[in-house]
Design a protein around this motif. Structure first.
Motif, short mmCIF file in Angstrom:
data_model
loop_
_atom_site.label_atom_id
_atom_site.label_comp_id
_atom_site.label_asym_id
_atom_site.label_seq_id
_atom_site.Cartn_x
_atom_site.Cartn_y
_atom_site.Cartn_z
N GLU A 188 0.84 -1.20 0.00
CA GLU A 188 0.00 0.00 0.00
C GLU A 188 0.88 1.26 0.00
O GLU A 188 0.72 2.15 0.83
CB GLU A 188 -0.95 -0.01 1.20
CG GLU A 188 -1.93 -1.18 1.19
CD GLU A 188 -2.94 -1.11 2.32
OE1 GLU A 188 -3.05 -0.04 2.95
OE2 GLU A 188 -3.61 -2.11 2.57
N ASP A 189 1.82 1.30 -0.94
CA ASP A 189 2.73 2.44 -1.14
C ASP A 189 3.69 2.66 0.02
O ASP A 189 4.22 3.75 0.20
CB ASP A 189 1.94 3.74 -1.40
CG ASP A 189 1.12 3.66 -2.66
OD1 ASP A 189 1.57 3.01 -3.61
OD2 ASP A 189 0.01 4.24 -2.69
N ARG A 190 3.93 1.63 0.82
CA ARG A 190 4.88 1.73 1.92
C ARG A 190 5.96 0.66 1.75
O ARG A 190 5.68 -0.43 1.28
CB ARG A 190 4.16 1.53 3.26
CG ARG A 190 3.12 2.61 3.56
CD ARG A 190 2.15 2.12 4.62
NE ARG A 190 1.16 3.12 4.98
CZ ARG A 190 0.04 3.35 4.31
NH1 ARG A 190 -0.22 2.65 3.21
NH2 ARG A 190 -0.81 4.28 4.70
N ILE A 191 7.18 1.01 2.17
CA ILE A 191 8.31 0.10 2.00
C ILE A 191 8.21 -1.05 2.99
O ILE A 191 7.97 -0.86 4.18
CB ILE A 191 9.64 0.84 2.20
CG1 ILE A 191 9.87 1.84 1.05
CG2 ILE A 191 10.80 -0.14 2.27
CD1 ILE A 191 11.15 2.63 1.19
N LEU A 192 8.43 -2.26 2.49
CA LEU A 192 8.48 -3.46 3.32
C LEU A 192 9.73 -4.22 2.92
O LEU A 192 9.97 -4.45 1.74
CB LEU A 192 7.24 -4.31 3.11
CG LEU A 192 7.00 -5.44 4.11
CD1 LEU A 192 6.69 -4.86 5.50
CD2 LEU A 192 5.85 -6.31 3.66
N ARG A 193 10.54 -4.61 3.89
CA ARG A 193 11.79 -5.33 3.62
C ARG A 193 11.73 -6.73 4.23
O ARG A 193 11.33 -6.89 5.39
CB ARG A 193 12.99 -4.56 4.17
CG ARG A 193 13.20 -3.20 3.50
CD ARG A 193 14.46 -2.53 4.01
NE ARG A 193 14.63 -1.20 3.47
CZ ARG A 193 15.24 -0.92 2.32
NH1 ARG A 193 15.75 -1.93 1.61
NH2 ARG A 193 15.35 0.31 1.88
N GLU A 194 12.16 -7.73 3.45
CA GLU A 194 12.12 -9.12 3.89
C GLU A 194 13.46 -9.79 3.59
O GLU A 194 14.09 -9.51 2.57
CB GLU A 194 11.02 -9.89 3.17
CG GLU A 194 9.62 -9.37 3.43
CD GLU A 194 8.58 -10.03 2.54
OE1 GLU A 194 7.51 -10.40 3.05
OE2 GLU A 194 8.85 -10.18 1.33
N ILE A 195 13.88 -10.67 4.50
CA ILE A 195 15.04 -11.51 4.25
C ILE A 195 14.58 -12.96 4.27
O ILE A 195 13.91 -13.39 5.20
CB ILE A 195 16.16 -11.27 5.29
CG1 ILE A 195 17.32 -12.24 5.04
CG2 ILE A 195 15.65 -11.38 6.72
CD1 ILE A 195 18.56 -11.94 5.87
N SER A 196 14.92 -13.67 3.21
CA SER A 196 14.52 -15.06 3.06
C SER A 196 15.76 -15.94 3.20
O SER A 196 16.73 -15.78 2.45
CB SER A 196 13.85 -15.29 1.71
OG SER A 196 13.60 -16.65 1.48
N ILE A 197 15.75 -16.86 4.17
CA ILE A 197 16.87 -17.78 4.38
C ILE A 197 16.54 -19.06 3.62
O ILE A 197 15.67 -19.83 4.01
CB ILE A 197 17.09 -18.05 5.87
CG1 ILE A 197 17.38 -16.73 6.58
CG2 ILE A 197 18.23 -19.04 6.08
CD1 ILE A 197 17.52 -16.85 8.07
N GLU A 198 17.23 -19.28 2.52
CA GLU A 198 16.86 -20.33 1.58
C GLU A 198 17.70 -21.59 1.71
O GLU A 198 17.34 -22.65 1.18
CB GLU A 198 16.93 -19.78 0.16
CG GLU A 198 15.97 -18.61 -0.04
CD GLU A 198 16.20 -17.85 -1.33
OE1 GLU A 198 17.16 -18.18 -2.04
OE2 GLU A 198 15.43 -16.93 -1.62
N THR A 474 9.26 0.08 15.57
CA THR A 474 10.50 0.32 14.82
C THR A 474 10.14 0.50 13.36
O THR A 474 9.54 -0.39 12.76
CB THR A 474 11.47 -0.85 14.97
OG1 THR A 474 11.71 -1.08 16.36
CG2 THR A 474 12.78 -0.54 14.28
N PRO A 475 10.47 1.63 12.76
CA PRO A 475 10.11 1.85 11.36
C PRO A 475 10.87 0.91 10.43
O PRO A 475 12.05 0.64 10.64
CB PRO A 475 10.50 3.30 11.10
CG PRO A 475 11.57 3.60 12.11
CD PRO A 475 11.22 2.77 13.31
N ILE A 476 10.18 0.41 9.42
CA ILE A 476 10.82 -0.41 8.38
C ILE A 476 11.13 0.52 7.22
O ILE A 476 10.23 0.97 6.52
CB ILE A 476 9.90 -1.57 7.94
CG1 ILE A 476 9.63 -2.49 9.14
CG2 ILE A 476 10.52 -2.35 6.79
CD1 ILE A 476 8.71 -3.64 8.83
N GLN A 477 12.41 0.81 7.06
CA GLN A 477 12.83 1.80 6.06
C GLN A 477 13.74 1.17 5.03
O GLN A 477 14.28 0.10 5.23
CB GLN A 477 13.56 2.97 6.77
CG GLN A 477 12.68 3.68 7.78
CD GLN A 477 13.44 4.74 8.55
OE1 GLN A 477 14.66 4.75 8.61
NE2 GLN A 477 12.72 5.65 9.17
#
Length: 477
Positions: A188-198, A474-477
């Motif tokens: 929804e126009d907001r930054i989201l950061r993800e880390i995937s451990i594969e 905590t902001p996700i930036q």
């Protein structure tokens, strides 16, 4: 999973630490540009203060590294930073090499080997491996460089972190001990950061995806919120405006200009799958008002009814003054049709609604509100309404009509109205006359919150009852 390392702040997933704790262990960090790969790699180096770290950069000079990542200066000294372009400039060019900017592979391997030979348990970061291969005039499909580096690591006990500018599967994944992919997307126009451990050789991947943030220029991941935290007393600040109920969450109060205002409509959207976790975050709203003697009227959800109130009582039971306020100031409205036996004696602060005519029911709520205001001398009160019980009682098609009437009846009395809803269909109409609109969601096992009105970035929610303010955003930036 236990990692043999002490960290000042656990900013990186333990799975990644595990990969680097292996003797000669190796980790592949992947992701598109701007996803935070360099920050993570440097954060991992800082996580091992007892090990010497070296950094090979294909795009940043030592000066820029310290400028952009000043917190790394104590972990990686300047003489442990190798840049490909610096190596090129130090090698004289022949007439045949005037147009080439590629370093020679033997020269590079010799320099790297000279840095790690004789050392013990070192960490070497290659950032990035694909850019380095281009500088060495190697094709991306040629894995000779990676094989040579990994063999060198096994011989010297050096752990390798290799960074790649891709988020797709590649041949290097099969050679290393661990693989982590960083992704950045919009919600929804907001930054989201993800880390995937594969991949994690020799260890179980308990949580394959985490949210993380780059706030403050640092990499910080968020543990999955699958645990239950026992409620405790919540302390609130008293230095607030008389017509405001603070949330007691400093970051949220700052966004909301102090908190929830008198005569306002505030929507809290609860996504499916959260369960009761959000109650831990919403409880301070109630407690904040009670601590200031502000009465509350609650129309709780049909799904958990008085559990809301029990949670609230647990949060303040150690504070006799607040508990006394709870008994005097909190009135609960339940629908008779949902009660097992309405003839059973009930507490005097519990009321039953018939659920037949919403006009009659709001008159009953309004009467209790007026009596509370007279008895307390206050000019405002909090009203918590769960949309699911309202929709069920009067029909989904009548929700907007019911809510409009109730808001119009309660706002003039100074009500701070909080509507907690679970249906996406209501979203289209609620925003038209809403003062504050917050959304609670769970993404990759982490509870998050963001504002639609006012529009805010996404905040990860963590609860730490050892702190004065338990709920931390905590902001996700």
């Amino acid at each position: 999973m236990q990692a043999d390392v002490k960290m000042e702040v656990l900013r990186v997933p333990e799975e990644l630490v595990w990969a680097l704790n292996l003797e000669g262990g190796s980790l592949h960090i992947k992701g598109s540009p701007g996803t935070g790969k360099t920050t993570l790699a440097l954060e991992l180096a800082r996580a091992f203060p007892h090990r010497e770290s070296l950094y090979v950069s294909t795009h940043l000079s030592p000066e820029k590294i310290y400028k952009f990542y000043p917190w790394i200066e104590g972990s990686i000294p300047q003489n442990n930073i190798v840049t490909a372009k610096k190596t090129v400039l130090e090698n004289p060019k022949t007439s045949d090499e005037q147009s080439s900017e590629h370093v020679a592979k033997p020269d590079f391997m010799e320099e790297v080997y000279s840095k790690i030979v004789g050392g013990q348990n070192r960490i070497l970061i290659i950032d990035s491996i694909d850019a380095l291969k281009l500088n060495l005039n190697l094709s991306l499909g040629d894995l000779s460089l990676e094989n040579n580096l990994l063999e060198m690591g096994e011989k010297t006990g050096t752990s390798f972190i290799m960074v790649s500018e891709t988020d797709s599967e590649c041949k290097l994944d099969s050679l290393v001990d661990g693989v982590a992919t960083l992704r950045k997307r919009l919600l929804e126009d907001r930054i989201l950061r993800e880390i995937s451990i594969e991949k994690m050789r020799g260890a179980e991947i308990k949580h394959p995806i985490y949210l993380f943030t780059l706030a403050g220029g640092r990499f910080t991941y968020f543990k999955n919120s699958y645990h239950s935290i026992p409620p405790k007393e919540i302390k609130t600040k008293k230095e607030v405006e008389a017509d405001t109920i603070p949330t007691t969450i400093p970051e949220l109060d700052e966004v909301l200009n102090g908190g929830l205002k008198r005569s306002s409509l505030n929507i809290m959207e609860i996504s499916q799958g959260i369960g009761l976790e959000h109650i831990e975050t919403l409880t301070p709203f109630y407690v904040s008002g009670l601590s200031r003697g502000i009465p509350s009227i609650l129309v709780p959800s049909r799904s958990f009814s008085l559990i809301d109130i029990k949670t609230l009582k647990k949060a303040i039971i150690e504070n006799p003054a607040l508990f006394d306020n709870f008994k005097k100031l909190v009135h609960v409205f339940q629908y008779a049709k949902f009660s097992v036996d309405v003839s059973v004696e009930k507490p005097e602060n519990v009321h039953y609604l018939e659920g037949r005519d919403y006009r009659d029911d709001i008159d009953q709520i309004r009467g209790v509100a007026q009596e509370l205001l007279r008895n307390t001398g206050k000019k405002m009160f909090f009203v918590g309404i769960s949309s699911d019980v309202v929709s069920y009682s009067y029909g989904q098609q009548n929700f907007f009509k019911v809510l409009s009437l109730w808001v119009n009846q309660l706002k003039p009395l100074g009500a701070v109205i909080g509507v907690f809803y679970y249906s996406q269909k209501e979203q289209q109409v609620l925003t038209q006359f809403t003062d504050i609109y917050l959304k609670f969601d769970k993404i990759d096992g982490t509870l998050v919150l963001y504002g639609k009105i006012p529009k805010t970035q996404i905040y990860a929610i963590t609860l730490d009852y050892t702190q004065k303010t338990p709920t931390i955003l905590t902001p996700i930036q």
